[in-house]
Design an enzyme around this catalytic site. Structure first.
Site, short mmCIF file in Angstrom:
data_model
loop_
_atom_site.label_atom_id
_atom_site.label_comp_id
_atom_site.label_asym_id
_atom_site.label_seq_id
_atom_site.Cartn_x
_atom_site.Cartn_y
_atom_site.Cartn_z
N GLY A 17 38.15 42.91 -30.52
CA GLY A 17 37.25 41.89 -31.04
C GLY A 17 37.74 40.47 -30.83
N ILE A 24 38.57 35.65 -35.97
CA ILE A 24 39.81 36.21 -36.51
C ILE A 24 40.63 36.86 -35.41
CG2 ILE A 24 40.75 37.99 -38.04
CD1 ILE A 24 38.40 37.43 -39.94
N TYR A 173 25.65 47.48 -41.57
CA TYR A 173 26.99 46.89 -41.53
C TYR A 173 27.80 47.32 -42.75
CZ TYR A 173 30.64 43.28 -41.40
OH TYR A 173 31.84 42.62 -41.38
#
Length: 265
Positions: A17, A24, A173
Site C-alpha cells: 500500500g 501511511i 470496509y
C-alpha cells in the site's frame, strides 16, 4: 546503515500500500529504510485513481524516487490484491530482490463507502478479497518463504478501529478490516513457534489527505492534541514493532490514536 536500539540493519521488509506520498505506507517505508532495512514497496495506484483523493500525480516511479530510487536496498512491485495470486507474487519478488523476507507490513486497503442500504455482493466480495483475504495470503506466503534461522520475523497488520466503534457508512470496509483485528490472535498462534510475531495496528484518524474539511474539523475536536495523527506517528510504531525491541509482544491490537474521544464527535 543504522545500528543500535531499533536498528533494522540486515533485515528485509515488505510494505504494501505504498501508493501515495501522503500515505501511511510511504511514511513506513521511509522509516524502515532509515532504520537500515532493505524494503520492497508494493503499490496499486488504480485504486487511488478511483477514489475522491485521486492517484499521486508523480506516479509509482515518482514515489519510488522520493524514497531514494530503486537500489540494492529499495525495490518496487505493483500488484492488485483482488487477484488471489498477487500476495504470493509480492513475497516472491522480495525474496528474488533481497534473498529473504523478515518483516511484512500489510498496510494496503480497499476503501468503500457503501451503507447497508447500498451494499452489493460484488463490493463485499472485492473489499473482502483485498483487505482480509490478501492479508491471510500474505501471511501464508511469508511463512512459506521465511527462513526461521533469521531473527526478527514480524507480520504487522492494519485495522481501522472497527473493534472500538461502528462505521455504518462504510459497511464493506468495516466488515473486512474488522476481520483483520479478529484474525490477529489466530495468525499469531499459528506463527509464534516459527519465531514470527503478529500484531495489528489501529492508527486512528490520520491525515493522509482523504478527509473533507468538515470531517477534519469535527474529528479534530475529539483529538486532545488538536490535530489528526500524521503518517510518521504511525511509522514510528511500525519501526518499533519491526525491531527486536518488540520481540515479546504478539497477538495484540495496538491502538495509536492520540487519545481519540469518539464520544465528542
Amino acid at each position: 546503515m543504522v545500528s543500535g536500539v531499533g536498528s533494522l540493519e540486515g533485515r528485509v521488509a515488505v510494505v504494501t500500500g505504498v501508493s501515495r506520498r501522503a500515505g501511511i505506507g510511504f511514511a513506513v517505508a521511509e522509516e524502515l529504510l532509515a532504520a537500515g532495512a532493505s524494503v520492497l514497496v508494493h503499490s496499486w495506484s488504480p485504486h487511488d485513481a478511483g477514489q475522491p483523493w485521486g492517484a499521486d500525480p508523480v506516479g509509482d516511479a515518482g514515489i519510488v524516487e522520493a524514497l531514494g530510487g530503486e537500489s540494492r536496498r529499495l525495490q518496487h512491485v505493483a500488484a492488485d490484491f483482488a487477484d488471489a495470486q498477487a500476495p504470493g507474487q509480492v513475497i516472491a519478488r522480495a525474496v528474488e530482490a533481497f534473498g529473504a523476507v523478515d518483516v511484512v507490513v500489510a498496510n494496503h486497503a480497499r476503501s468503500s463507502t457503501q451503507t447497508l442500504a447500498e451494499v452489493t455482493a460484488a463490493e463485499l466480495d472485492l473489499t473482502w478479497a483485498v483487505n482480509a483475504r490478501a492479508s491471510v495470503l500474505l501471511a501464508q506466503a511469508f511463512a512459506t518463504a521465511h527462513d526461521d534461522a533469521r531473527p526478527g520475523g514480524r507480520l504487522i497488520l492494519f485495522t481501522s478501529g472497527q473493534h472500538l466503534a461502528p462505521m455504518s457508512q462504510e459497511v464493506p470496509y468495516a466488515v473486512s478490516k474488522g476481520a483483520i483485528q479478529q484474525m490477529t490472535l489466530t495468525l499469531a498462534d499459528a506463527l509464534i513457534d516459527r519465531g514470527i510475531t503478529v500484531n495489528t495496528v489501529n492508527p486512528g484518524p490520520v491525515d493522509t489527505g482523504w478527509a473533507t474539511p468538515e470531517l477534519t474539523e469535527r474529528v479534530g475536536r475529539a483529538l486532545p492534541a488538536g490535530r489528526w495523527g500524521r503518517p510518521d506517528d504511525v511509522a514510528r510504531l511500525i519501526r518499533w514493532l519491526a525491531s527486536d525491541d518488540s520481540q515479546w509482544i504478539t497477538g495484540q491490537t495496538l491502538n495509536t490514536e492520540g487519545g481519540f474521544r469518539r464520544w465528542v464527535m
